[in-house]
Write a protein that holds these residues in place. Sequence first.
Motif, PDB file in Angstrom:
ATOM      1  N   ALA A 147       1.747  19.822   4.046  1.00 23.19           N
ATOM      2  CA  ALA A 147       2.545  18.907   4.872  1.00 23.19           C
ATOM      3  C   ALA A 147       1.744  17.651   5.202  1.00 23.19           C
ATOM      4  N   LEU A 148       0.488  17.811   5.547  1.00 22.84           N
ATOM      5  CA  LEU A 148      -0.358  16.666   5.856  1.00 22.84           C
ATOM      6  C   LEU A 148      -0.533  15.773   4.627  1.00 22.84           C
ATOM      7  N   TRP A 149      -0.720  16.377   3.467  1.00 24.82           N
ATOM      8  CA  TRP A 149      -0.888  15.614   2.225  1.00 24.82           C
ATOM      9  C   TRP A 149       0.352  14.785   1.923  1.00 24.82           C
ATOM     10  N   GLU A 150       1.530  15.413   1.972  1.00 29.33           N
ATOM     11  CA  GLU A 150       2.761  14.692   1.640  1.00 29.33           C
ATOM     12  C   GLU A 150       3.092  13.629   2.689  1.00 29.33           C
ATOM     13  N   LEU A 151       2.818  13.899   3.941  1.00 24.11           N
ATOM     14  CA  LEU A 151       3.019  12.887   4.978  1.00 24.11           C
ATOM     15  C   LEU A 151       2.112  11.688   4.725  1.00 24.11           C
ATOM     16  N   SER A 152       0.878  11.951   4.350  1.00 25.79           N
ATOM     17  CA  SER A 152      -0.046  10.857   4.019  1.00 25.79           C
ATOM     18  C   SER A 152       0.468  10.046   2.847  1.00 25.79           C
ATOM     19  N   ARG A 153       1.019  10.732   1.832  1.00 27.54           N
ATOM     20  CA  ARG A 153       1.567  10.018   0.674  1.00 27.54           C
ATOM     21  C   ARG A 153       2.708   9.099   1.102  1.00 27.54           C
ATOM     22  N   ILE A 154       3.567   9.581   1.978  1.00 30.92           N
ATOM     23  CA  ILE A 154       4.700   8.772   2.433  1.00 30.92           C
ATOM     24  C   ILE A 154       4.208   7.569   3.229  1.00 30.92           C
ATOM     25  N   LEU A 155       3.309   7.814   4.177  1.00 28.26           N
ATOM     26  CA  LEU A 155       2.870   6.750   5.077  1.00 28.26           C
ATOM     27  C   LEU A 155       1.940   5.736   4.422  1.00 28.26           C
ATOM     28  N   ILE A 156       1.057   6.186   3.574  1.00 29.66           N
ATOM     29  CA  ILE A 156       0.051   5.293   3.004  1.00 29.66           C
ATOM     30  C   ILE A 156       0.461   4.764   1.638  1.00 29.66           C
ATOM     31  N   ALA A 157       0.800   5.633   0.722  1.00 30.28           N
ATOM     32  CA  ALA A 157       1.057   5.221  -0.659  1.00 30.28           C
ATOM     33  C   ALA A 157       2.300   4.348  -0.778  1.00 30.28           C
ATOM     34  N   GLU A 158       3.360   4.687  -0.076  1.00 28.48           N
ATOM     35  CA  GLU A 158       4.610   3.956  -0.230  1.00 28.48           C
ATOM     36  C   GLU A 158       4.753   2.781   0.731  1.00 28.48           C
ATOM     37  N   HIS A 159       3.934   2.712   1.763  1.00 27.34           N
ATOM     38  CA  HIS A 159       4.084   1.674   2.778  1.00 27.34           C
ATOM     39  C   HIS A 159       2.762   0.967   3.049  1.00 27.34           C
ATOM     40  N   SER A 160       1.985   0.748   2.012  1.00 30.43           N
ATOM     41  CA  SER A 160       0.663   0.162   2.203  1.00 30.43           C
ATOM     42  C   SER A 160       0.722  -1.283   2.668  1.00 30.43           C
ATOM     43  N   SER A 161       1.832  -1.978   2.414  1.00 26.11           N
ATOM     44  CA  SER A 161       1.919  -3.378   2.832  1.00 26.11           C
ATOM     45  C   SER A 161       2.381  -3.521   4.285  1.00 26.11           C
ATOM     46  N   GLU A 162       2.789  -2.413   4.894  1.00 24.87           N
ATOM     47  CA  GLU A 162       3.241  -2.464   6.280  1.00 24.87           C
ATOM     48  C   GLU A 162       2.060  -2.250   7.216  1.00 24.87           C
ATOM     49  N   LYS A 163       2.342  -1.920   8.453  1.00 24.39           N
ATOM     50  CA  LYS A 163       1.291  -1.729   9.456  1.00 24.39           C
ATOM     51  C   LYS A 163       0.240  -0.725   8.967  1.00 24.39           C
ATOM     52  N   ILE A 164      -0.961  -0.924   9.435  1.00 27.87           N
ATOM     53  CA  ILE A 164      -2.015   0.044   9.154  1.00 27.87           C
ATOM     54  C   ILE A 164      -1.671   1.336   9.884  1.00 27.87           C
ATOM     55  N   LEU A 165      -1.941   2.449   9.256  1.00 24.96           N
ATOM     56  CA  LEU A 165      -1.519   3.757   9.759  1.00 24.96           C
ATOM     57  C   LEU A 165      -1.858   3.977  11.228  1.00 24.96           C
ATOM     58  N   TRP A 166      -3.061   3.635  11.655  1.00 28.47           N
ATOM     59  CA  TRP A 166      -3.441   3.920  13.040  1.00 28.47           C
ATOM     60  C   TRP A 166      -2.796   2.972  14.041  1.00 28.47           C
ATOM     61  N   ASP A 167      -2.113   1.930  13.567  1.00 25.46           N
ATOM     62  CA  ASP A 167      -1.380   1.044  14.465  1.00 25.46           C
ATOM     63  C   ASP A 167       0.086   1.446  14.607  1.00 25.46           C
ATOM     64  N   MET A 168       0.496   2.494  13.914  1.00 22.00           N
ATOM     65  CA  MET A 168       1.901   2.905  13.953  1.00 22.00           C
ATOM     66  C   MET A 168       2.185   3.748  15.182  1.00 22.00           C
ATOM     67  N   SER A 169       3.379   3.528  15.728  1.00 27.62           N
ATOM     68  CA  SER A 169       3.831   4.389  16.819  1.00 27.62           C
ATOM     69  C   SER A 169       4.538   5.589  16.209  1.00 27.62           C
ATOM     70  N   SER A 170       4.846   6.575  17.014  1.00 32.40           N
ATOM     71  CA  SER A 170       5.574   7.734  16.499  1.00 32.40           C
ATOM     72  C   SER A 170       6.972   7.326  16.030  1.00 32.40           C
ATOM     73  N   ALA A 171       7.559   6.316  16.655  1.00 31.95           N
ATOM     74  CA  ALA A 171       8.868   5.817  16.221  1.00 31.95           C
ATOM     75  C   ALA A 171       8.771   5.184  14.834  1.00 31.95           C
ATOM     76  N   ASP A 172       7.670   4.452  14.562  1.00 32.22           N
ATOM     77  CA  ASP A 172       7.450   3.875  13.234  1.00 32.22           C
ATOM     78  C   ASP A 172       7.364   4.977  12.179  1.00 32.22           C
ATOM     79  N   VAL A 173       6.601   6.020  12.476  1.00 30.28           N
ATOM     80  CA  VAL A 173       6.429   7.130  11.550  1.00 30.28           C
ATOM     81  C   VAL A 173       7.782   7.808  11.307  1.00 30.28           C
TER      82      VAL A 173
END
Length: 68
Positions: A33-59
């Motif tokens: 689950a952690l791996w696939e969540l990382s793929r969604i957040l990082i691999a597909e949205h790399s041009s958006e906010k940096i991961l640690w700047d995201m709110s739970s609503a963004d995620v």
Amino acid sequence: MRPWLDDFHTDGLVFHNTLGEVVAWNPFPFWAALWELSRILIAEHSSEKILWDMSSADVDAIIASSTE
């Protein structure tokens, strides 16, 4: 980790490479689950906010848009 996130995915039981070959068994569903969540957040949205700047609503919004 970006090359690994691009090259491997998991179905929860095993990790597959881009050719669909099984490369490793996954003994812990949490890691899948952690791996696939990382793929969604990082691999597909790399041009958006940096991961640690995201709110739970963004995620939540990113996950919802990727499952539609």
